[in-house]
Design a protein around this motif. Structure first.
Motif, mmCIF file in Angstrom:
data_model
loop_
_atom_site.group_PDB
_atom_site.id
_atom_site.type_symbol
_atom_site.label_atom_id
_atom_site.label_comp_id
_atom_site.label_asym_id
_atom_site.label_seq_id
_atom_site.Cartn_x
_atom_site.Cartn_y
_atom_site.Cartn_z
ATOM 1 N N VAL A 190 0.820 -1.211 0.000
ATOM 2 C CA VAL A 190 0.000 0.000 0.000
ATOM 3 C C VAL A 190 0.858 1.267 0.000
ATOM 4 N N TYR A 191 1.992 1.235 0.716
ATOM 5 C CA TYR A 191 2.766 2.477 0.881
ATOM 6 C C TYR A 191 3.222 3.041 -0.459
ATOM 7 N N GLN A 192 3.753 2.206 -1.319
ATOM 8 C CA GLN A 192 4.264 2.694 -2.603
ATOM 9 C C GLN A 192 3.152 3.313 -3.439
ATOM 10 N N ARG A 193 1.981 2.673 -3.467
ATOM 11 C CA ARG A 193 0.871 3.179 -4.283
ATOM 12 C C ARG A 193 0.413 4.550 -3.801
ATOM 13 N N ILE A 194 0.341 4.716 -2.476
ATOM 14 C CA ILE A 194 -0.147 5.977 -1.925
ATOM 15 C C ILE A 194 0.928 7.059 -1.987
ATOM 16 N N SER A 195 2.152 6.722 -1.620
ATOM 17 C CA SER A 195 3.218 7.733 -1.598
ATOM 18 C C SER A 195 3.505 8.282 -2.989
ATOM 19 N N GLU A 196 3.334 7.451 -4.015
ATOM 20 C CA GLU A 196 3.591 7.929 -5.375
ATOM 21 C C GLU A 196 2.621 9.038 -5.772
ATOM 22 N N PHE A 197 1.400 8.950 -5.298
ATOM 23 C CA PHE A 197 0.425 10.021 -5.543
ATOM 24 C C PHE A 197 0.934 11.339 -4.965
ATOM 25 N N TYR A 198 1.427 11.305 -3.737
ATOM 26 C CA TYR A 198 1.898 12.538 -3.092
ATOM 27 C C TYR A 198 3.165 13.066 -3.755
ATOM 28 N N LEU A 199 4.117 12.185 -4.017
ATOM 29 C CA LEU A 199 5.384 12.614 -4.607
ATOM 30 C C LEU A 199 5.205 13.179 -6.009
ATOM 31 N N THR A 200 4.178 12.726 -6.711
ATOM 32 C CA THR A 200 3.971 13.149 -8.092
ATOM 33 C C THR A 200 3.023 14.323 -8.218
ATOM 34 N N TYR A 201 2.032 14.414 -7.306
ATOM 35 C CA TYR A 201 0.950 15.370 -7.530
ATOM 36 C C TYR A 201 0.651 16.331 -6.379
ATOM 37 N N VAL A 202 1.219 16.117 -5.199
ATOM 38 C CA VAL A 202 0.859 16.949 -4.049
ATOM 39 C C VAL A 202 2.109 17.649 -3.528
ATOM 40 N N GLU A 203 2.247 18.902 -3.890
ATOM 41 C CA GLU A 203 3.466 19.621 -3.518
ATOM 42 C C GLU A 203 3.537 19.884 -2.021
ATOM 43 N N LYS A 204 2.393 20.245 -1.420
ATOM 44 C CA LYS A 204 2.363 20.515 0.015
ATOM 45 C C LYS A 204 1.284 19.659 0.659
ATOM 46 N N PRO A 205 1.650 18.555 1.271
ATOM 47 C CA PRO A 205 0.650 17.681 1.902
ATOM 48 C C PRO A 205 0.080 18.319 3.164
ATOM 49 N N GLY A 206 -1.151 17.948 3.507
ATOM 50 C CA GLY A 206 -1.747 18.401 4.752
ATOM 51 C C GLY A 206 -1.058 17.769 5.950
ATOM 52 N N PRO A 207 -1.379 18.233 7.164
ATOM 53 C CA PRO A 207 -0.674 17.739 8.351
ATOM 54 C C PRO A 207 -0.832 16.238 8.588
ATOM 55 N N LEU A 208 -2.051 15.712 8.435
ATOM 56 C CA LEU A 208 -2.233 14.284 8.661
ATOM 57 C C LEU A 208 -1.577 13.469 7.555
ATOM 58 N N ASP A 209 -1.708 13.921 6.313
ATOM 59 C CA ASP A 209 -1.065 13.225 5.197
ATOM 60 C C ASP A 209 0.443 13.100 5.442
ATOM 61 N N LEU A 210 1.057 14.226 5.774
ATOM 62 C CA LEU A 210 2.504 14.235 5.956
ATOM 63 C C LEU A 210 2.924 13.384 7.148
ATOM 64 N N ALA A 211 2.183 13.495 8.241
ATOM 65 C CA ALA A 211 2.531 12.731 9.437
ATOM 66 C C ALA A 211 2.441 11.228 9.191
ATOM 67 N N MET A 212 1.428 10.803 8.442
ATOM 68 C CA MET A 212 1.291 9.364 8.185
ATOM 69 C C MET A 212 2.353 8.884 7.185
ATOM 70 N N LEU A 213 2.712 9.719 6.249
ATOM 71 C CA LEU A 213 3.817 9.360 5.344
ATOM 72 C C LEU A 213 5.115 9.196 6.125
ATOM 73 N N ILE A 214 5.308 10.025 7.135
ATOM 74 C CA ILE A 214 6.507 9.941 7.964
ATOM 75 C C ILE A 214 6.460 8.701 8.849
ATOM 76 N N ARG A 215 5.340 8.491 9.511
ATOM 77 C CA ARG A 215 5.263 7.381 10.467
ATOM 78 C C ARG A 215 5.448 6.020 9.791
ATOM 79 N N TYR A 216 4.839 5.839 8.622
ATOM 80 C CA TYR A 216 4.843 4.517 8.020
ATOM 81 C C TYR A 216 5.948 4.340 6.967
ATOM 82 N N LYS A 217 6.792 5.339 6.852
ATOM 83 C CA LYS A 217 7.932 5.237 5.925
ATOM 84 C C LYS A 217 8.944 4.261 6.487
ATOM 85 N N LYS A 218 9.523 3.443 5.644
ATOM 86 C CA LYS A 218 10.532 2.474 6.098
ATOM 87 C C LYS A 218 11.934 2.973 5.759
#
Length: 396
Positions: free
Chosen positions: A368-396
């Motif tokens: 799941v992580y790769q599918r979701i993170s690719e959306f942010y890295l490609t299309y979301v220049e400034k993620p919201g607070p929850l988006d960014l925090a969850m990307l940080i927490r679940y990043k390996k």
């Protein structure tokens, strides 16, 4: 014999031609959706790596300066804004174990509790003043309390208080500065007891609509609303140890899961309005009116948090939810997300919101992580607070 072979060849050719034409139609529909998606989401001109995108330093710079000037749930701003900020702070604590995030969250929770309807003297359309956060926006009859709002607001408050009480540095601060917080949180949760119903199936429970939107009066609430309250109940149990909260959270979990649809591609799908009765048959994906991915993330989050409990969610169930992502709304595997969970090209790209909430699946469903993170890295220049925090927490 020759005629028979000729006929069989003709039939085979016709079938293959039909399959090709059908595939072409699917590709054309997907491309039309992609074009529409790109009207909503522009590609980032200079994308950065995940290691630069999802950092603690970036979160702190963007979201640790909190202004309390505009706190109101009149238009749903606490339920659909401040709640995400609180959730993000809890996620950041889980990612870093830095108590500053919990300290900040306790201050936020205290400010939001001070803006509860009973504290600011706001009456509902019924004339009642309730120990929760009303809104003027959604109900035809006037100001109302919505279970989903209460669930969204309480869950991160209960979580932060629980984590703070477990932290050696913070537990004395909680006793000194927030002596009544737990009591007040339980008051807000208890306000909705009048809406809870056991059943209809074995081990099931749900909330019904009361004194809110006309269309929901005395009807079971949609899955995302049930799960929001379910998470509040789950964390009330984790905070207090009272088994009744746990029992109700599990009952909601059973209710929701029993209405998930097993589809022909091995994934779970479901509509915004869950069926009245449990779903026991396979349904082809194309026949399912899937919930939008934002609301659907709320629907599934309670079940993920209940994974492994009393036979509610096993490894096979998690695999099916993983396929909801990989074969459903993120099936293109290129950063483009469909607006609803089945990956329907007729869905609205604007509904691809707060997709990072699906990352809660990551520890059990790593694809799941790769599918979701690719959306942010490609299309979301400034993620919201929850988006960014969850990307940080679940990043390996």
């Amino acid at each position: 014999m020759f005629r028979l072979q000729k006929s069989l060849c003709y039939i085979t050719f016709s079938i293959l031609l039909g399959v090709y034409a059908y595939a072409q139609t699917d590709q054309e529909a997907d491309q039309k959706y992609i074009d529409s998606f790109h009207e909503k989401f522009n590609k980032i001109e200079k994308p950065v790596s995940l290691s630069m995108y999802a950092t603690v330093e970036r979160y702190d710079e963007l979201y640790m300066d909190i202004n309390f000037d505009s706190i109101s749930n009149n238009q749903g701003g606490i339920a659909w804004g401040w709640s995400y900020r609180m959730m993000s702070l809890n996620e950041m604590y889980q990612a870093t174990k830095n108590p500053i995030y919990l300290k900040t969250n306790l201050k936020v929770a205290n400010e939001l509790l001070a803006n509860r309807d009973d504290k600011i003297g706001k009456k509902l359309w019924t004339g009642e003043t309730a120990p929760a956060w009303g809104s003027d926006k959604y109900a035809q009859r006037g100001r109302a309390i919505f279970a989903v709002h209460t669930g969204m607001i309480l869950y991160p408050m209960l979580d932060s208080l629980r984590l703070a009480q477990q932290h050696a540095e913070l537990k004395d601060i909680v006793k000194r500065d927030y002596p009544n917080m737990q009591k007040e949180l339980m008051q807000s949760l208890a306000y909705h007891d009048r809406q809870f119903r056991w059943g209809p199936g074995k081990n099931e429970g749900h909330y019904i609509g009361l004194d809110q939107e006309d269309a929901m009066e005395n009807k079971p609430l949609p899955g995302n609303r049930l799960s929001a309250m379910g998470r509040a109940l789950l964390y009330a149990w984790k905070l207090t140890g009272e088994q009744e909260y746990h029992k109700k959270a599990l009952a909601i979990g059973h209710y929701v899961k029993n209405r998930f649809i097993n589809s022909d591609d091995g994934a779970y799908y479901w509509p915004y309005w869950l069926s009245i009765d449990p779903v026991e048959k396979f349904i082809p994906k194309k026949e399912i009116n899937g919930e939008d991915i934002s609301h659907a993330s709320l629907t599934m989050m309670l079940l993920v948090e209940l994974a492994g409990e009393k036979d509610l969610m096993n490894a096979d169930d998690i695999t099916k939810l993983e396929k909801t992502v990989t074969q459903g709304f993120a099936r293109l595997n290129n950063g483009v997300l469909f607006g609803n969970i089945t990956g329907d090209p007729k869905s609205n790209p604007a509904l691809a919101q707060i997709a990072a909430r699906w990352l809660i699946l990551t520890p059990l469903a790593p694809k799941v992580y790769q599918r979701i993170s690719e959306f942010y890295l490609t299309y979301v220049e400034k993620p919201g607070p929850l988006d960014l925090a969850m990307l940080i927490r679940y990043k390996k």
